[in-house]
Design an enzyme around this catalytic site. Structure first.
Site: not given
Ligand SMILES: NC(=O)C1=CN([C@@H]2O[C@H](COP(=O)(O)OP(=O)(O)OC[C@H]3O[C@@H](n4cnc5c(N)ncnc54)[C@H](OP(=O)(O)O)[C@@H]3O)[C@@H](O)[C@H]2O)C=CC1
Ligand SMILES: CCCCCCCCCCCCCCCC(=O)[C@@H](N)CO
Length: 332
Positions: A172, A186, A190
């Protein structure tokens, strides 16, 4: 009198600790295990694949782009600890057709054996103001982030139940614990994973299968770079609260939690507070976790009110600034 009460509390806590092995799962052995990572070709998913490979696992990477998959496979293979280990790549869209997903999981099981651990990490993010978001995006994000986790899970669950073992992780986000400016499409996708995880965990715990939901903060991946190109300033400023993490740091924490079978996996001090604060009716994996939640909830709610106040003032400041610069533009 006070002494008796204190003695009772101490005895109660000791008793809880004595029965704790009954509620905590046995850690999964990664050595020789088959781990499927969706979204394993990039970012957090690739980090998770590497971390599992370093501990002796066999890996199936699932994503769409075949070239990116092959590049990731080569990178993961560098971390082998024995010469039997294999990295398999399968190209499929996890969100569009269940039958396709089921077929590739079947193929992977034929080659590397039954899936011991499934990491649902494929996903994407879009940030924009609600009225500026194209309406199709709401559907797209639900399809990829939510259904794209339902399908692979559905494809492995029967075998896991038969074998009476397994681990399933849903990746998530901290934006799946708190609804944030810019994340009207988004955040819900999640949040949905948390509901799925709770319901599923209640069903499959008697089968010795453990579910983990991970709530990472901003992580330095290609997705974050892409997202930052069009991210509203408000979203950026609010997200910065919990910092930017490296994918390998995040992956280490997530893998540790899923191996232990912890329901919740959080990253960093803000992540820890957010998880304790938003635990609701989610299952508890250890006595320590439960006690910490009981003791800290009121305190964390107090801290949260200050955070919420500062987020509101960020939103107000950005609005005023925009209006001022609009007015200045008109004058010119
Ligand atoms: N980076 C961040 O700040 C954060 C990310 N997340 C979550 O973590 C997960 C990974 O993120 P992150 O590593 O940053 O993203 P990336 O874009 O670096 O990686 C995403 C991956 O998912 C694959 N993917 C995307 N769409 C599909 C699809 N339809 N079918 C199969 N594979 C797919 C991509 O490959 P391809 O495109 O070739 O399919 C790739 O391997 C996500 O769910 C994101 O929401 C959560 C919190 C923070
Ligand atoms: C006691 C209470 C403490 C509260 C702390 C609150 C902090 C909030 C920060 C939220 C950050 C959200 C990041 C989303 C990342 C993400 O999923 C995307 N970057 C994906 O690309």
């Amino acid at each position: 009198m006070l002494l008796v009460v204190a003695a009772f509390i101490v005895a109660f806590v000791l008793l809880l600790y004595m029965i704790s092995p009954l509620i905590s799962p046995k850690p999964l052995k990664l050595n020789g295990a088959h781990v499927v990572v969706t979204g394993g070709s990039s970012g957090i998913g690739k980090g998770i694949a590497i971390e599992c490979y370093r501990q002796g696992a066999f890996i199936t990477l699932v994503a769409r782009d075949e070239e990116k998959l092959l590049r990731a496979k080569k990178e993961v293979e560098k971390y082998a600890i024995n010469d039997k280990q294999v990295v398999l790549c399968v190209s499929v869209d996890v969100s569009s057709d269940y039958t396709q997903v089921e077929n590739v999981i079947k193929q992977a099981q034929e080659k590397l054996g039954p899936v011991d651990m499934l990491i649902n990490c494929a996903g994407t993010a879009i940030s924009a103001k609600f009225e500026e978001m194209e309406v199709e995006r709401f559907k797209e994000l639900m399809e990829l982030n939510y259904l794209g986790s339902v399908y692979p899970t559905r494809a492995v669950i029967t075998t896991m139940k038969e074998r009476r073992m397994g681990r399933i992780m849903f990746v998530s986000s901290q934006a799946g614990q708190i609804g944030l400016f810019g994340y009207t499409a988004y955040s819900p996708s999640k949040f949905a994973l948390r509901g799925l995880a709770e319901a599923l965990q209640m069903e499959i715990k008697p089968y010795n299968i453990y579910v983990t939901v991970a709530f990472p903060p901003d992580t330095d991946t290609p997705l974050l770079a892409e997202e930052n190109k069009s991210k509203p300033l408000e979203t950026k400023l609010i997200s910065e609260t919990s910092g930017v993490w490296q994918p390998d740091q995040v992956a280490k924490i997530l893998v540790k939690d899923v191996v232990q079978g912890n329901f919740n996996s959080s990253v960093g001090p803000d992540g820890y507070m957010l998880s304790a604060l938003t635990c609701g009716m989610s299952p508890v994996t250890s006595i320590t976790e439960g006690l910490q939640q009981i003791v800290t909830m009121g305190l964390f709610r107090t801290i949260a009110l200050f955070y919420l106040g500062s987020f509101d003032s960020i939103v107000r400041r950005c609005m005023i600034q925009r209006e001022q610069s609009k007015a200045a533009d008109k004058r010119e």
